[in-house]
Every structure is written in structure tokens, then in C-alpha cells.
Scaffold this active site. Structure first.
Site, PDB file in Angstrom:
ATOM      1  N   ASP A 144     -74.023  73.995 -69.954  1.00 58.91           N
ATOM      2  CA  ASP A 144     -72.649  74.397 -69.626  1.00 58.91           C
ATOM      3  C   ASP A 144     -71.592  73.281 -69.554  1.00 58.91           C
ATOM      4  OD1 ASP A 144     -74.537  76.253 -68.910  1.00 58.91           O
ATOM      5  OD2 ASP A 144     -73.855  76.480 -66.859  1.00 58.91           O
ATOM      6  N   GLU A 313     -73.461  84.497 -64.063  1.00 61.96           N
ATOM      7  CA  GLU A 313     -73.302  83.053 -63.896  1.00 61.96           C
ATOM      8  C   GLU A 313     -71.885  82.628 -64.303  1.00 61.96           C
ATOM      9  OE1 GLU A 313     -77.770  81.459 -64.853  1.00 61.96           O
ATOM     10  OE2 GLU A 313     -76.492  81.686 -66.582  1.00 61.96           O
TER      11      GLU A 313
HETATM   12  C1  FRU Z   1     -75.894  78.655 -66.936  1.00 58.77           C
HETATM   13  C2  FRU Z   1     -76.645  77.997 -65.807  1.00 58.77           C
HETATM   14  C3  FRU Z   1     -75.797  77.960 -64.552  1.00 58.77           C
HETATM   15  C4  FRU Z   1     -76.373  76.824 -63.790  1.00 58.77           C
HETATM   16  C5  FRU Z   1     -76.712  75.871 -64.891  1.00 58.77           C
HETATM   17  C6  FRU Z   1     -77.910  75.023 -64.624  1.00 58.77           C
HETATM   18  O1  FRU Z   1     -76.258  78.236 -68.194  1.00 58.77           O
HETATM   19  O2  FRU Z   1     -77.857  78.674 -65.575  1.00 58.77           O
HETATM   20  O3  FRU Z   1     -75.776  79.180 -63.839  1.00 58.77           O
HETATM   21  O4  FRU Z   1     -75.487  76.291 -62.861  1.00 58.77           O
HETATM   22  O5  FRU Z   1     -76.941  76.644 -66.049  1.00 58.77           O
HETATM   23  O6  FRU Z   1     -78.065  74.055 -65.611  1.00 58.77           O
END
Ligand code: FRU
Length: 567
Positions: A144, A313
Site C-alpha cells: 500500500d 481495509e
Molecule cells: C492492505 C493491508 C492493510 C495493512 C497492510 C499491511 O493491503 O492489508 O490493511 O495495513 O496491508 O501491510
């Protein structure tokens, strides 16, 4: 004298082969070793083998634990190296979790033979699939986009980063900057794991009025501390985002909900306070604060709305104008994985009203609106403090179904080109428009007769049409516009290497909400992003051709122009 010369020659040969006599581990058991690091050089280059289990490394200095990391240290062969920056007086206490060798064989592990010290680490862009004008980490894994903000002419982009391998692990905030949203410069790591956990996704805000007392225009970061539970923490920067200091009273928000993460904060001018939205299980929780430190839970949204095929998320919440009207509406972004329209990860959004306390959705609860109809568009969020009231977003260009397996090595994953968001109406409904940022116009170069590994293709559509991008190996992607159905298909079943995951070869389809008149298609080695001219559809897809597509075949009612990109 002669003997000395021979020894010197052998040592030089040894070094040239990447071996370093000074890496002398103490083997303490069939799965346990210690290695005292020598601070003669800046880095210790760690050899990685991706099929191995993680070795757990505890870094000890003066009898104290200073950090821990997980790295797939090579046992049989080396896939690539990652740099570990050596600190004074450090000792590695290494536990191997793999079980690929018989007892005692730890002496022979490939990692000992290939570990070496070096003052530099080569981050040159050598892989054939590595994008040229998309943001990528210099090495290692990325997911992300995080902590995006604009200040003093500079766009800051942090990201979920694994510095010790090209697969998801050791979550840390990497950091890059850009002055034009096209060319990115790597910056030192922004936020590293600590005793509260690894550093999951979050945001940054510019605290113009010093509400948090860290200083005028301090940059305040919010992230999820991923420990035994997920809690929300903050850090601040008083040097414009170069370095961050963690807030001493972290965490600032806790909960007993297991999936509780990805805080997104913004200044709500009408309400006169800060809002935070974060993912809590199958809904989004909304908070408010005057000083960024004390947070009040206001409401939750979403239990009965939209798609619930996976975990919610990475939220965002913003107000935008509706094109061609004098209305303004709020858009709530909710990334979801799995549950996407074509399997795996995707971005849904909701349109409605927000008063600082509660989001009221105007869409039917059963309706799901997708922001991008490609297979590789996830974790989209926007920059804080963007100029001219712009809502500029970036998506992670992958899908959790195969992100850890895509055929690259030294780095894994790229971000999408930056996009300007807006709202438009169609048949009485409001949708999100997605267009490449206007900064992409500045890199459009001269017209060329055939596509290359980095180019923009502009297509004028007058009715049904089919575009095929292909190379001399017969690898191709086929894009089909159906003017009656008002849909666009993207077929990557024979696009090149599709073998690394059953979920990769596929056809994806997007609605165009009326006739599509123009398509802008951006090719950058391993990605193809398509946008309808008015932003009414976007499609983001990865492809891994063994050589660039160098031919464009146009059938039906369409005319294509290909442009070189000035990058
Ligand atoms: C989304 C996610 C988020 C989390 C991050 C961990 O891709 O699962 O929810 O904060 O990646 O790397």
C-alpha cells in the site's frame, strides 16, 4: 614474500566472487547461529532465497535487543541480495525455521558463503519488467501507498516496505518524493518497527495551525502498530517529512476488534476539527479530535452496505464537486480483499453526506460501486493538502492473489500513475471519475508509429472496436469496446508469463457509463492502465510479456495514435 602475494591474490579472488572471509558465524545448533558484525563497511549484504523459510534475526548491541527482522537467508542458492545497514557493535542472533537440510548442515548454508560487506548497494534498474515511470521501491517488497501529503511543491509518498526481501514481511514505511508526480526520488526510510509492532498502513497530515503542539506545519503521521493486536499510533516530523519522531504516548487508539487498522485523518473545515476514518472488521469507524491526540469515537459505517466478500481495509473520505452541477458530495473509499469483482483485491466506494460525525450513504445498501475495473488496483488513498483543492490518489498496482509471486526479484510491486478523482452523474446516480493527473500530459512526447515498452496510446472511438497489442512471440493483450453493451474488456490470457498464478490469466470487463469516446492507454513494461477520456472508467492491469509489445492492430471503428513518453 611470494607466499604473501599468493595469499593476497587468493583474498582478492575470494572478494571478487562475493565471498568474504570475515563473515564467520558461530554455529550453536542445527538451527541456530550467531554472527558478530564488523562495522568496516556500511552494509552487510544478506543473500536471500525466496523458497526458504524465514530466518528470525535478533539484533543485539551491548547485551540489549535493538531490533528484530525476518529474512529468508539462502540455504541452497541465492536469488538476490538485500542490504543490512550495520550499526556499531552489533551481533546477529539467528534462528533458522526451515527444515531443508539434515542436522549439522547449517555450516554449509549458501548464506555464509555469499554474505559480504560493502559500502554500496546496487539499486540500478536492471530487471526487464521494472517500470520506468511508475513509482517502485529501489529494492525489496512494496504494498500500500501510505502517508501521502503535499507541501512546498513536493509530493511525499510513503509505502508499505520490506527492506529485507521482495515478499511481504517486516512492515516499515519507505519514503519517496516527487515534484511532478511522475519522477520519484528515493528518500531514507520514514518509520521503522518498534516494540508496539511493525508499521502498517496509515496517513500523514500537515498540521498548519499547530493543533497538536508539535509545531506549525508539523507533519503528523498516523499508522497501525501491528503487534499482538492492532492499535493506532502517531509520529511527527518538524523538518517537512525528512525524519519522524514517534509520539511518546502511543498507541493513541486501541480496540478489541482484531482487524483494526489503516487510519486516515483529514481536517474537516466545516466541522472545525479533525476526523479519522479507519477499518474495524467489516465496517469503517469514524472518530473526531481537536488536537490529533485525543480521539472520540463518533459512529460506524457500512455493516449493511456494499461488498463484504473480504476484509475492509485502507479507507479514505473526501468531499468533491459533482461535475456539471453546483452540488458537492462525500465519497468514502473502502478497499476490500478478497471480494473484488474479478477475485482478490479491489476498491469500492460509497457516495453520500458527512457532517463530521456520521456518514450517510445515498446508494442502495445492496449496490457496490467499483473505482477501477482492472485486476491490479488496490489500497487507493489520496494526498493530504493537495494544491487547488485537487483529490489526487495512487493505487498499489497488484492483487493479493499473486502479489508475492509476480516474476520480478530485486523489487516487487509498483504504484499506479497518480490519478485525479472527481464525481459525475449518470442516469441519476453519482460515480467517481478517475483520470490520469494533468502532470502526465507534460510527458507526452512525439508521435511514433508502433508501441514500445513505455508509451501512451490515445484511441478515438466511434463504435465497436478491438485493439490488440502484440509482440513477435505472439504474446498479446486484447482490448474490446462494445458500444451497444457499453463495456470494455481487457484480455490478458495470452499476455506473456501468466504461469505464476492461476488467478492471473483472465478477462476483465468494465462498464463505460454511456458511450466511450476516447481511451488513454499507458504502457510501462509490466503494466497497462486505461482511462476513458472523461474519467468514466479506469482499468489497471499487470502484464509480463517476454519482450515488449511492438505492434498495435486496430479493428472496427477506432483510430489510435501512439506517443512516446518524455521520461
Ligand atoms: C492492505 C493491508 C492493510 C495493512 C497492510 C499491511 O493491503 O492489508 O490493511 O495495513 O496491508 O501491510
Amino acid at each position: 614474500m611470494k607466499k604473501n602475494k599468493t595469499i593476497a591474490c587468493l583474498a582478492a579472488l575470494f572478494m571478487a566472487l562475493g565471498c568474504n572471509a570475515q563473515v564467520a558465524p558461530k554455529i550453536l545448533g542445527d538451527r541456530h547461529a550467531m554472527l558478530r558484525l564488523d562495522k568496516q563497511k556500511k552494509f552487510l549484504l544478506l543473500p536471500v532465497e525466496e523458497k526458504e523459510e524465514y530466518a528470525h534475526i535478533r539484533v543485539v548491541r551491548n547485551n540489549q535487543l535493538v531490533k528484530t527482522l525476518n529474512c529468508r537467508l539462502a540455504v541452497d542458492k541465492v536469488d538476490y541480495f538485500v542490504p543490512y545497514e550495520v550499526g556499531e557493535g552489533e551481533l546477529f542472533d539467528i534462528s533458522f525455521n526451515g527444515n531443508t537440510r539434515a542436522t549439522g548442515a547449517i555450516n554449509d548454508f549458501a548464506c555464509w558463503k555469499r554474505m559480504s560487506y560493502s559500502d554500496s548497494f546496487d539499486t540500478k534498474n536492471v530487471e526487464k519488467h521494472r517500470p520506468v515511470y511508475h513509482h517502485t521501491p529501489q529494492y525489496g517488497w512494496m504494498n500500500d501507498p501510505n502517508g501521502m501529503f503535499y507541501k512546498d511543491g513536493v509530493w511525499h509518498l510513503c509505502y508499505q516496505f520490506n527492506p529485507y526481501g521482495s515478499q511481504w514481511e517486516n512492515m516499515t514505511w519507505g519514503h519517496s518524493t516527487s515534484t511532478d508526480l511522475v519522477h520519484w526520488k528515493a528518500e531514507p526510510t520514514a518509520i521503522t518497527p518498534d516494540a508496539l509492532g511493525t508499521i502498517f498502513s496509515g496517513c500523514c497530515v500537515v498540521d498548519k495551525n499547530n493543533t497538536a503542539s508539535f509545531g506549525n506545519n508539523a507533519i503528523v503521521a498516523f499508522y497501525t502498530s501491528a503487534g499482538a493486536r492492532q492499535t493506532q499510533s502517531m509520529a511527527y516530523s518538524t523538518d517537512g517529512g525528512k525524519t519522524f519522531t514517534k509520539y511518546e504516548n502511543n498507541p493513541v487508539i486501541t480496540s478489541n476488534v482484531p482487524d483494526f487498522r489503516d487510519p486516515h485523518v483529514f481536517w474537516n473545515a466545516e466541522a472545525g476539527f479533525w476526523n479519522m476514518i479507519l477499518a474495524a472488521g467489516q465496517q469503517m469507524s469514524i472518530y473526531s479530535s481537536k488536537d490529533l491526540k485525543e480521539w472520540k469515537h463518533e459512529s460506524d459505517f457500512g455493516a449493511e452496505y456494499g461488498n463484504h466478500g473480504g476484509v475492509w481495509e485502507c479507507p479514505d473520505l473526501m468531499k468533491m464537486k459533482v461535475a456539471g452541477t453546483d452540488k458537492e458530495k462525500w465519497m468514502l473509499i473502502c478497499n476490500i480483499n478478497p471480494g473484488g469483482p474479478f477475485g482478490g483485491s479491489a476498491t469500492q466506494y460509497f457516495i453520500g453526506e458527512f457532517d463530521g460525525h456520521k456518514f450517510t450513504c445515498e446508494d442502495e445498501p445492496s449496490e457496490t460501486k467499483w473505482m477501477d475495473y482492472g485486476k491490479d488496483h488496490y489500497a487507493t488513498i489520496t494526498f493530504d493538502n493537495a494544491p487547488e483543492g485537487r483529490r489526487v490518489g495512487i493505487a498499489w498496482m497488484s492483487n493479493w492473489q499473486y502479489a508475492n509471486q509476480v516474476p520480478t526479484k530485486q523489487f516487487r510491486s509498483a504504484n499506479s500513475i497518480a490519478r485525479d478523482f472527481g464525481l459525475f452523474e449518470y442516469n441519476g446516480e453519482t460515480y467517481c471519475s478517475v483520470s490520469p493527473v494533468k502532470e502526465m500530459d507534460a510527458v507526452r512526447g512525439q508521435r511514433i508509429s508502433s508501441p514500445s515498452e513505455t508509451c501512451e496510446i490515445v484511441v478515438q472511438l466511434k463504435g465497436d472496436a478491438q485493439l490488440t497489442l502484440r509482440n513477435s512471440k505472439g504474446e498479446k493483450v486484447v482490448i474490446t469496446y462494445d458500444a451497444v453493451e457499453q463495456t470494455i474488456d481487457f484480455d490478458r490470457r495470452r499476455s506473456g508469463d501468466v504461469s505464476f498464478s492461476e488467478a492471473f490469466p483472465c478477462i476483465v470487463t468494465s462498464p463505460t457509463y454511456g458511450q466511450a469516446k476516447t481511451l488513454r492507454i499507458f504502457v510501462d513494461r509490466c503494466s497497462i492502465e486505461m482511462f476513458e477520456g472523461d474519467g468514466k472508467m479506469s482499468m489497471t492491469n499487470l502484464v509480463f510479456p517476454s519482450e515488449p509489445y511492438n505492434k498495435l492492430i486496430v479493428k472496427g471503428k477506432a483510430k489510435a495514435t501512439i506517443y512516446k513518453l518524455k521520461i
